[in-house]
Design an enzyme around this catalytic site. Structure first.
Site, mmCIF file in Angstrom:
data_model
loop_
_atom_site.group_PDB
_atom_site.id
_atom_site.type_symbol
_atom_site.label_atom_id
_atom_site.label_comp_id
_atom_site.label_asym_id
_atom_site.label_seq_id
_atom_site.Cartn_x
_atom_site.Cartn_y
_atom_site.Cartn_z
ATOM 1 N N TYR A 100 0.880 -1.135 0.105
ATOM 2 C CA TYR A 100 0.001 0.059 0.126
ATOM 3 C C TYR A 100 0.942 1.186 0.018
ATOM 4 O O TYR A 100 2.061 1.289 0.603
ATOM 5 C CB TYR A 100 -0.766 -0.176 1.278
ATOM 6 C CG TYR A 100 -2.321 0.466 1.318
ATOM 7 C CD1 TYR A 100 -3.220 -0.228 0.224
ATOM 8 C CD2 TYR A 100 -2.829 1.445 2.224
ATOM 9 C CE1 TYR A 100 -4.455 0.040 0.010
ATOM 10 C CE2 TYR A 100 -4.139 1.918 1.807
ATOM 11 C CZ TYR A 100 -4.952 1.212 0.946
ATOM 12 O OH TYR A 100 -6.166 1.399 0.929
ATOM 13 N N ASP A 109 -8.604 -4.082 10.723
ATOM 14 C CA ASP A 109 -9.855 -5.308 10.412
ATOM 15 C C ASP A 109 -9.339 -5.708 9.012
ATOM 16 O O ASP A 109 -9.340 -7.152 8.864
ATOM 17 C CB ASP A 109 -11.205 -4.614 10.352
ATOM 18 C CG ASP A 109 -11.341 -3.631 9.581
ATOM 19 O OD1 ASP A 109 -10.276 -2.842 9.276
ATOM 20 O OD2 ASP A 109 -12.428 -3.288 9.129
#
Length: 255
Positions: A100, A109
């Site tokens: 990322y 999560d």
């Protein structure tokens, strides 16, 4: 025993593991107004209901996307379980290479789901988590977190329709008998439900095309995912405890 806690925008999901076995799991509403005492007593009550001893809990692991509730939750765990919880965040060992632009932006999560998904199913993999927001996470054959998609959840879509259109009522989220609605409510339910299923299938197929990998498996988790999985043409499996399993795995990798 290990207590794992997934704090989402709508629900707090808790699970208790003995080794790899999930002994019990519960779902509480995410209420930012609760005190640490209220939260602590709720947790004690859940353990008592399942005839589980809170004293046997040796570790607590928490993943949260709701920062305002964390002080209260941590204080409740320290006071009522007498344990300093492990909070999933930067520096936590996950075993996942996050590709990322800024890895710190990826929600806890989503990382937890990626860990569980790759461990249980291998890669390549797409995980669709249908919570308050719907998230799609792409995992490569090598177990790399490639990125994903974030869009409104089905409940947000239904609520926005009610709030922004003066004559439209609030509806229950159910699968309509047909796409063509015969009244206002069934027409809205059709649009929300089948529109959401179509969104999921379209995004999954676009992600598959961009991954350039063969035999990409698609796993769904989250509150309403069982009903969506039954209608979807792209989802291979529904796993209601994927996030809890991921928290257990991350705990094992950090002890």
């Amino acid at each position: 025993m290990v207590l794992v806690v997934d704090v989402g925008n709508t629900h707090i999901v808790l699970g208790v593991f003995e080794g790899k076995k999930l002994l019990a799991n519960w779902r509480l509403g995410t209420n930012k107004e609760r005190t640490s005492d209220e939260l602590g007593m709720l947790i004690l009550g859940l353990f008592n209901h399942e005839k589980l001893s809170i004293d046997k809990v040796k570790s607590v692991v928490v993943a949260s996307v709701v920062p305002p509730i964390m002080y209260t939750l941590e204080h409740a765990i320290k006071k009522y379980i007498n344990i300093q919880p492990m909070i999933i965040g930067p520096g936590t060992k996950t075993g996942i290479n996050i590709r990322y632009q800024n890895p710190k932006e990826v929600g806890a999560d989503r990382i937890v789901n990626a860990v569980a998904g790759f461990e249980l199913y291998g890669g390549p993999l797409i995980i669709v988590d249908m919570g308050t927001a719907t998230t799609f996470c792409a995992i490569s054959e090598k177990g790399e977190y490639l990125g994903g998609v974030i869009c409104p959840g089905i409940k947000i879509s239904a609520e926005a329709l009610y709030q922004k259109a003066a004559k439209l009522p609030r509806i229950d989220l159910v699968k309509p008998e047909s796409v063509i609605g015969k009244n206002t409510i069934s027409s809205m339910q059709s649009g929300v439900f089948f529109g959401y299923v179509g969104q999921v299938d379209y995004i999954v197929n676009r992600i598959k095309n961009e991954m350039h990998e063969e035999n990409v498996r698609v796993i769904a988790t989250g509150g309403i995912s069982r009903m969506i999985t039954e209608e979807s043409i792209t989802i291979n499996e529904f796993n209601p405890t994927l996030t809890l399993e991921g928290l257990r795995l991350i705990y094992e990798r950090n002890v």
